[in-house]
Scaffold this active site. Structure first.
Site, PDB file in Angstrom:
ATOM      1  N   ASP A  40      -5.457  -6.772   5.765  1.00 36.87           N
ATOM      2  CA  ASP A  40      -6.642  -5.992   5.398  1.00 36.87           C
ATOM      3  C   ASP A  40      -7.779  -6.960   5.043  1.00 36.87           C
ATOM      4  O   ASP A  40      -8.911  -6.836   5.517  1.00 36.87           O
ATOM      5  CB  ASP A  40      -6.272  -5.109   4.188  1.00 36.87           C
ATOM      6  CG  ASP A  40      -7.319  -4.055   3.908  1.00 36.87           C
ATOM      7  OD1 ASP A  40      -8.320  -3.988   4.646  1.00 36.87           O
ATOM      8  OD2 ASP A  40      -7.156  -3.304   2.922  1.00 36.87           O
TER       9      ASP A  40
ATOM     10  N   TYR B 143       0.819  -1.216   0.000  1.00 35.49           N
ATOM     11  CA  TYR B 143       0.000   0.000   0.000  1.00 35.49           C
ATOM     12  C   TYR B 143       0.855   1.270   0.000  1.00 35.49           C
ATOM     13  O   TYR B 143       0.394   2.337  -0.382  1.00 35.49           O
ATOM     14  CB  TYR B 143      -0.935   0.040   1.218  1.00 35.49           C
ATOM     15  CG  TYR B 143      -2.061  -0.974   1.184  1.00 35.49           C
ATOM     16  CD1 TYR B 143      -2.302  -1.747   0.051  1.00 35.49           C
ATOM     17  CD2 TYR B 143      -2.877  -1.162   2.282  1.00 35.49           C
ATOM     18  CE1 TYR B 143      -3.322  -2.683   0.030  1.00 35.49           C
ATOM     19  CE2 TYR B 143      -3.906  -2.093   2.264  1.00 35.49           C
ATOM     20  CZ  TYR B 143      -4.115  -2.854   1.137  1.00 35.49           C
ATOM     21  OH  TYR B 143      -5.126  -3.773   1.116  1.00 35.49           O
TER      22      TYR B 143
ATOM     23  N   ASP C 279     -11.106  -8.547   7.783  1.00 36.53           N
ATOM     24  CA  ASP C 279     -12.524  -8.433   7.424  1.00 36.53           C
ATOM     25  C   ASP C 279     -13.180  -9.807   7.356  1.00 36.53           C
ATOM     26  O   ASP C 279     -14.323  -9.992   7.782  1.00 36.53           O
ATOM     27  CB  ASP C 279     -12.684  -7.718   6.072  1.00 36.53           C
ATOM     28  CG  ASP C 279     -12.795  -6.206   6.254  1.00 36.53           C
ATOM     29  OD1 ASP C 279     -12.556  -5.726   7.385  1.00 36.53           O
ATOM     30  OD2 ASP C 279     -13.131  -5.508   5.278  1.00 36.53           O
TER      31      ASP C 279
ATOM     32  N   LYS D 159       2.980 -15.491   1.972  1.00 34.89           N
ATOM     33  CA  LYS D 159       2.969 -16.186   0.679  1.00 34.89           C
ATOM     34  C   LYS D 159       4.433 -16.512   0.353  1.00 34.89           C
ATOM     35  O   LYS D 159       4.991 -16.078  -0.671  1.00 34.89           O
ATOM     36  CB  LYS D 159       2.326 -15.249  -0.373  1.00 34.89           C
ATOM     37  CG  LYS D 159       1.954 -15.910  -1.668  1.00 34.89           C
ATOM     38  CD  LYS D 159       0.792 -16.866  -1.558  1.00 34.89           C
ATOM     39  CE  LYS D 159       0.552 -17.542  -2.902  1.00 34.89           C
ATOM     40  NZ  LYS D 159      -0.345 -18.693  -2.819  1.00 34.89           N
TER      41      LYS D 159
ATOM     42  N   ASP E 258      -3.526 -18.007   1.015  1.00 39.31           N
ATOM     43  CA  ASP E 258      -4.684 -18.617   0.334  1.00 39.31           C
ATOM     44  C   ASP E 258      -5.286 -19.715   1.214  1.00 39.31           C
ATOM     45  O   ASP E 258      -6.507 -19.829   1.351  1.00 39.31           O
ATOM     46  CB  ASP E 258      -4.304 -19.133  -1.063  1.00 39.31           C
ATOM     47  CG  ASP E 258      -2.942 -19.803  -1.109  1.00 39.31           C
ATOM     48  OD1 ASP E 258      -2.216 -19.782  -0.100  1.00 39.31           O
ATOM     49  OD2 ASP E 258      -2.596 -20.365  -2.167  1.00 39.31           O
TER      50      ASP E 258
END
Ligand code: NAD
Length: 345
Positions: free
Chosen positions: A238, A136, A242, A182, A214
């Site tokens: 992020d 980001y 959620d 990852k 994943d």
């Protein structure tokens, strides 16, 4: 004297913050509050979403307790003048780099989740997300006509400071830390693993494991109970935080803390809920639980934090809830909920 900077904000913000303060006054009558403006309320009063005075008061406080900001009225302003710019600027000014989001499923509220009750019953996990680095913010970044790119970059120091918060959070809980990454594809993930392996020596009681993101996304739905603390970088955090909140099912119950800087920011995960603002029906529990996190992390007051958390558990176990908790047997309005939690503290 412990000073709390209070930002009520917009929409339901003032209603829910008033109840959090009602509860705080019972467990910690010694706190001193200074109310500051941010978001739409600040735009209306002084023309900017984050007045310098708010930054100054926040930086001279022990913690910032925040409700929510935003609303249609301010949506058409230029981006830098919109309410959410104020929140981003405040996070930056405070230097908070770790976002902590607990996901806890209360006994009797399993049906709120869209996942089977048998799967979510007993879930009690914490997502520790890195907040100021990664893709980001990484440079270089650019959008060209036919090509665009971003850069995922982390320094060793950035990883050490957030990983320490992950390990320390695990020590205060069930001592299980799952680092999500990852590493089969990304070099940044390989560095995260290296750092976590090195730090693990200092936390021999913590059971450290690694999981690809994943797989973590699937495991959160398949068997969320396996997690205690999830530690992860900004982008993955992020998304996973959620997803974890949806395991719980009600937005009105979920608290958060952003820490690591000079002063921490404590806020519910939901927004200003303009659709129900002013009706006195918003659920204040997420904000009340954010206040409990504030006591734990900013004031190191575990006893008072637990008093609040146990009071909330009792309220819910006795069948009380606000309008958002569809299966609550006894519906309370915002103020009644605050009063009951305060009474049980
Ligand atoms: P929202 O979280 O405000 O509301 C989503 C839904 O959840 C609504 O139906 C709302 O009524 C309900 N809800 C939220 N909190 C509740 C509570 N405590 N009790 C009962 N029901 C609750 O999200 P939104 O509608 O997408 O956004 C509304 C405004 O909030 C927008 O201006 C948005 O930019 C802003 N927002 C602010 C923050 C923040 O201040 N941190 C975060 C997200 C959104």
């Amino acid at each position: 004297m412990n000073k709390i900077c209070v930002i009520k904000g917009d929409g339901i913000g003032p209603e829910i913050i008033n109840e959090a303060i009602r509860v705080l006054k019972v467990v910690r009558p010694d706190l001193e509050y200074t109310e500051c403006l941010m978001g739409g309320a600040a735009i209306d009063a002084v023309g900017v979403p984050l007045p310098q005075e708010t930054i100054d008061v926040a930086l001279n406080s022990n913690a910032v307790l925040f409700g929510a900001i935003g609303g249609e009225k301010w949506d058409k302003l230029e981006r830098h003048l919109r309410p959410e710019s104020g929140l981003l600027a405040l996070r930056k000014a405070l230097g908070v780099f770790a976002n902590l989001r607990p996901a806890f499923v209360y006994d009797g509220l399993e049906e709120l989740s869209t996942i089977k009750a048998s799967v979510v019953k007993g879930v009690d996990l914490l997502v520790v997300r890195e907040l100021t680095g990664g893709i980001y913010f990484g440079q270089p970044r650019e959008k060209l006509a036919d090509r665009a790119y971003n850069t995922m970059v982390y320094t060793r120091d950035e990883i050490i400071r957030i990983a320490k918060i992950g390990f320390e959070s695990a020590m205060k809980r069930r001592k299980k830390l799952c680092m999500v990454d990852k590493a089969n594809v990304l070099e940044t993930s390989a560095l995260w693993r290296e750092v976590c392996d090195e730090l693990a020596v200092n936390y021999p009681e913590v059971e450290l494991s690694y999981m690809y993101v994943d797989n973590a996304a699937m495991q959160l739905i398949k068997n969320p109970k396996q997690f205690d603390v999830i530690l992860t970088e900004n982008l993955f955090g992020d998304i996973l935080s959620d997803e974890a909140s949806m395991v719980v099912g009600s937005i009105g119950l979920l608290a958060s803390a952003s820490i690591g800087g000079k002063v921490g920011l404590y806020e519910p995960i939901h927004g200003s809920a303009p659709d129900i603002a002013g009706q006195g029906i918003a659920n204040p529990i997420a904000t009340i639980l954010s206040a409990a996190m504030m006591l734990r992390f900013a004031l190191n007051d575990e006893v008072s934090a637990l008093k609040i958390e146990n009071a909330v558990k009792r309220v819910i176990s006795e069948g009380y809830g606000c309008a958002d908790l569809a299966n609550a047997k006894i519906k309370l309005n915002t103020q009644e909920m605050g009063e009951l939690v305060a009474k049980y503290c």
